[in-house]
Structures are given as C-alpha cells and as structure tokens.
Design an enzyme around this catalytic site. Structure first.
Site, mmCIF file in Angstrom:
data_model
loop_
_atom_site.group_PDB
_atom_site.id
_atom_site.type_symbol
_atom_site.label_atom_id
_atom_site.label_comp_id
_atom_site.label_asym_id
_atom_site.label_seq_id
_atom_site.Cartn_x
_atom_site.Cartn_y
_atom_site.Cartn_z
ATOM 1 N N ASP A 148 26.921 -3.954 12.665
ATOM 2 C CA ASP A 148 27.265 -3.464 14.007
ATOM 3 C C ASP A 148 28.025 -4.546 14.772
ATOM 4 O OD1 ASP A 148 26.224 -0.957 13.718
ATOM 5 O OD2 ASP A 148 24.311 -1.406 14.694
ATOM 6 N N LYS A 172 15.417 0.027 10.762
ATOM 7 C CA LYS A 172 16.247 -1.161 10.974
ATOM 8 C C LYS A 172 15.437 -2.457 11.153
ATOM 9 C CE LYS A 172 20.520 0.767 12.864
ATOM 10 N NZ LYS A 172 21.492 0.621 13.957
HETATM 11 P P1 NDP Z 1 17.698 2.035 21.446
HETATM 12 O O1 NDP Z 1 16.702 3.130 21.461
HETATM 13 O O2 NDP Z 1 17.386 0.760 20.775
HETATM 14 O O3 NDP Z 1 18.131 1.694 22.970
HETATM 15 C C1 NDP Z 1 18.356 2.736 23.882
HETATM 16 C C2 NDP Z 1 18.909 2.178 25.196
HETATM 17 O O4 NDP Z 1 19.182 3.295 26.065
HETATM 18 C C3 NDP Z 1 17.947 1.267 25.943
HETATM 19 O O5 NDP Z 1 18.670 0.348 26.713
HETATM 20 C C4 NDP Z 1 17.202 2.281 26.847
HETATM 21 O O6 NDP Z 1 16.695 1.687 28.041
HETATM 22 C C5 NDP Z 1 18.344 3.216 27.221
HETATM 23 N N1 NDP Z 1 17.822 4.547 27.573
HETATM 24 C C6 NDP Z 1 17.387 5.498 26.714
HETATM 25 N N2 NDP Z 1 16.977 6.594 27.393
HETATM 26 C C7 NDP Z 1 17.147 6.309 28.702
HETATM 27 C C8 NDP Z 1 16.907 7.035 29.912
HETATM 28 N N3 NDP Z 1 16.409 8.287 29.894
HETATM 29 N N4 NDP Z 1 17.219 6.446 31.091
HETATM 30 C C9 NDP Z 1 17.731 5.199 31.132
HETATM 31 N N5 NDP Z 1 17.970 4.450 30.023
HETATM 32 C C10 NDP Z 1 17.681 4.996 28.830
HETATM 33 O O7 NDP Z 1 19.034 2.707 20.821
HETATM 34 P P2 NDP Z 1 20.246 1.949 20.125
HETATM 35 O O8 NDP Z 1 20.481 0.694 20.844
HETATM 36 O O9 NDP Z 1 20.050 1.930 18.656
HETATM 37 O O10 NDP Z 1 21.466 2.976 20.376
HETATM 38 C C11 NDP Z 1 22.039 3.115 21.671
HETATM 39 C C12 NDP Z 1 23.293 3.962 21.568
HETATM 40 O O11 NDP Z 1 24.291 3.295 20.801
HETATM 41 C C13 NDP Z 1 23.091 5.333 20.890
HETATM 42 O O12 NDP Z 1 23.855 6.286 21.595
HETATM 43 C C14 NDP Z 1 23.673 5.132 19.515
HETATM 44 O O13 NDP Z 1 24.175 6.332 18.959
HETATM 45 C C15 NDP Z 1 24.817 4.183 19.828
HETATM 46 N N6 NDP Z 1 25.220 3.415 18.658
HETATM 47 C C16 NDP Z 1 26.509 3.572 18.232
HETATM 48 C C17 NDP Z 1 26.959 2.896 17.142
HETATM 49 C C18 NDP Z 1 28.377 3.078 16.718
HETATM 50 O O14 NDP Z 1 28.722 2.632 15.610
HETATM 51 N N7 NDP Z 1 29.223 3.680 17.524
HETATM 52 C C19 NDP Z 1 26.077 1.986 16.363
HETATM 53 C C20 NDP Z 1 24.741 1.868 16.918
HETATM 54 C C21 NDP Z 1 24.341 2.584 18.022
HETATM 55 P P3 NDP Z 1 15.213 0.986 28.061
HETATM 56 O O15 NDP Z 1 15.415 -0.376 27.478
HETATM 57 O O16 NDP Z 1 14.851 0.966 29.479
HETATM 58 O O17 NDP Z 1 14.330 1.879 27.218
#
Ligand code: NDP
Length: 269
Positions: free
Chosen positions: A105, A68
């Site tokens: 998105d 992306k």
């Molecule tokens: P990213 O990897 O960019 O971001 C992940 C986020 O989750 C960050 O804020 C991260 O926090 C947090 N996170 C991950 N693991 C942990 C943990 N163990 N403890 C606390 N916080 C955690 O992912 P995306 O933003 O691309 O995707 C996020 C979600 O959105 C996914 O579930 C994805 O499937 C969903 N999504 C759904 C879409 C839809 O059309 N319905 C479209 C796009 C995404 P930190 O910043 O601290 O790392």
C-alpha cells in the site's frame, strides 16, 4: 500439469478486484500462471500458510481483511514498512523458502502521489486506520512541512502523529484546513458508508486531493475537488499501484503499465 499461481486471501473475498488486475497483466505478458481468489476464514489462516509453504507452485498472496495483522506472526521476515505500519498485505516466498511479509500500500500511495510536490508542503490526512498508517509512513519519507490528521477518534490521530514522528496537529473531521494536499484514508464516502463530513473551501488553487476509496470511484470528495478545479487522484490509481508492486514479487516481471487505460476500463465496466 501444475501451474504457478498467486492469490488473494480474505474473508469476505469475492468482491476483490485483485484477480482481474493480475490476470490482465499475466495475459498481456503471456506468462503461464494464474492469480486466484481464496476464501480463508480467521480460524484457517495458520493452516493456509503452512499448506502453501509446501506448495512449489505457489508464488505468494495478497492479504486483506481480516488477516492483515494476524498474518504478521506466521511469517519468517517482515519488511520495515510492514513492521512500522503493523500490517502485511503481500506475502511472497523469497530465497531459501523464507516467507517475507510486505506492505505494498505504501508503494501504491507513492505511485498515486507521483508528480505531486509534497516536500515542504502542508498535508491533511483523513483517518487513522490501516490505510492511514500506510499514508503516514509514505508521507514521512516525502517530508511535508506539516501533517494535520483528522479523525473521528482523536486519540488514534494523536497516536499516529507520535508514532510516525509527523509534525502536525490532530483535528476532528470537518472543513479541511488550508493545505496543498488532502488524502482521504477513512472508509467514509464508500458505498454503504456515511458521507465524509469534510469540505475543501480552504484549499488553495493547485492543491491536490487523493481519495483512497474506489467504490464508487467518483466520490463526493473528488467531485467537490473537481468543482473547485483542484487536482484529483482516485482510489483505483492506488489499487493498481499497490498491485503492480506485488505483481513483480509474485511473477518476477514488471507489469505492462502501458495498458493502464484498458485496465481501468475493465475494472470500472
Ligand atoms: P480501517 O477500518 O482500518 O480504518 C477506517 C477509518 O475510517 C478510521 O480512521 C475510522 O475512524 C474511519 N471511520 C470509519 N467509520 C467511520 C464513521 N462512521 N465516522 C467517522 N469515521 C469513520 O480501514 P482501512 O484503513 O483499511 O481502509 C480505509 C479506506 O481505505 C477504505 O475505504 C478502503 O477501501 C480504502 N483503501 C483503499 C486502498 C486502495 O488501494 N485504493 C487500499 C487500502 C484501503 P476511527 O479511527 O475513529 O474508527
């Protein structure tokens, strides 16, 4: 004989629901085209773009993990939403063969929040990754009074508030503060991920809870919201909404949304 096609690219890619969504709409509209799934590894992205530019049957692609951000540098033009978010999820050829990168998105989030009053209200955004950046962009345009960003990494939450010029504070994940809208844009609550450490006891009656996670569709966050009789929006609503915005770019027709119930049944079977 050649046939028009679009596709989704990523690594891994086999789990993608995009082919099911787009092929469902193509079938309903009787359009002679197909939507494929194409595995493209990190080292293959530049070659992929070069090859597809020269393919007259290619109508564009959706882009998912891990491309992306990387694809930004391989395109000719980037739409303002994708530029602000720093990520492209849809590439479509436009006039003169110029490759345009967009982020649908944002449109998916807008469509998911259709009918929810956001202007002047308090919003809580969980997460600060790619999906949260798209939500921050969409929220900025909807003019909420405040946006509380709750994230594991405090620095990323602060950065999000500053970058998108949102009026609000950053907090660690925990009980959601009083607000009319909560959006989960973390990956927590997804199958194989830890549970989301956020509870909803401070939300007033009439508040809405939108969880972007779509596997499982019924997350613990949405279950709690339903127990509290709050409005709920699930991740599939956004997934189908962002696909709809991409579909018209690829195939030049609006998807037949009157079949949404049948599509949801197909996607959750
Ligand atoms: P990213 O990897 O960019 O971001 C992940 C986020 O989750 C960050 O804020 C991260 O926090 C947090 N996170 C991950 N693991 C942990 C943990 N163990 N403890 C606390 N916080 C955690 O992912 P995306 O933003 O691309 O995707 C996020 C979600 O959105 C996914 O579930 C994805 O499937 C969903 N999504 C759904 C879409 C839809 O059309 N319905 C479209 C796009 C995404 P930190 O910043 O601290 O790392």
């Amino acid at each position: 004989m050649s046939r028009a096609y679009a596709e989704v690219i990523g690594d891994p890619i086999a789990h993608s629901k995009s082919p099911a969504i787009h092929n469902f709409w193509l079938g309903k509209l009787g359009i002679n085209a197909e939507y494929r799934c194409c595995h493209v590894g990190p080292d293959e992205l530049a070659g992929y773009v070069l090859e597809r530019r020269a393919d007259p049957d290619w109508r564009g692609c959706n882009v998912t993990i891990p491309h992306k951000q990387a694809v930004l540098t391989l395109l000719d033009s980037i739409a303002p939403d994708a530029r602000a978010i720093g990520a492209v999820n849809t590439v479509g050829p436009c006039e003169g063969g110029v490759l345009l990168g967009r982020n649908t998105d944002v449109e998916g989030i807008r469509r998911a929040l259709d009918g929810i009053e956001v202007r002047g209200q308090r919003a809580v955004l969980l997460g600060a990754g790619g999906a949260a950046r798209a939500a921050a962009f969409a929220l900025k345009q909807m003019q909420p009074a405040t946006v509380t960003v709750m994230n594991r990494s405090a620095a990323k939450a602060e950065q999000l508030l500053t970058e998108f010029q949102l009026d609000g504070i950053a907090l660690p994940l925990g009980p959601a503060p009083e607000a009319e809208l909560v959006i989960n844009a973390t990956s927590l609550g997804m199958g194989g991920q830890p549970p989301l450490p956020v509870t909803l006891e401070q939300l007033p009656a009439g508040a809405a809870v939108f969880d972007m996670v779509y596997a499982p569709l019924e997350t613990e966050l949405l279950r709690e919201a339903r127990r509290r009789r709050l409005r709920t929006i699930d991740g599939l609503t956004m997934l189908v909404g962002q696909a709809a915005a991409a579909f018209s770019t690829f195939f030049g027709a609006e998807p037949p949304r009157e079949h949404d119930a049948e599509l949801r049944a197909l996607l959750t079977a």
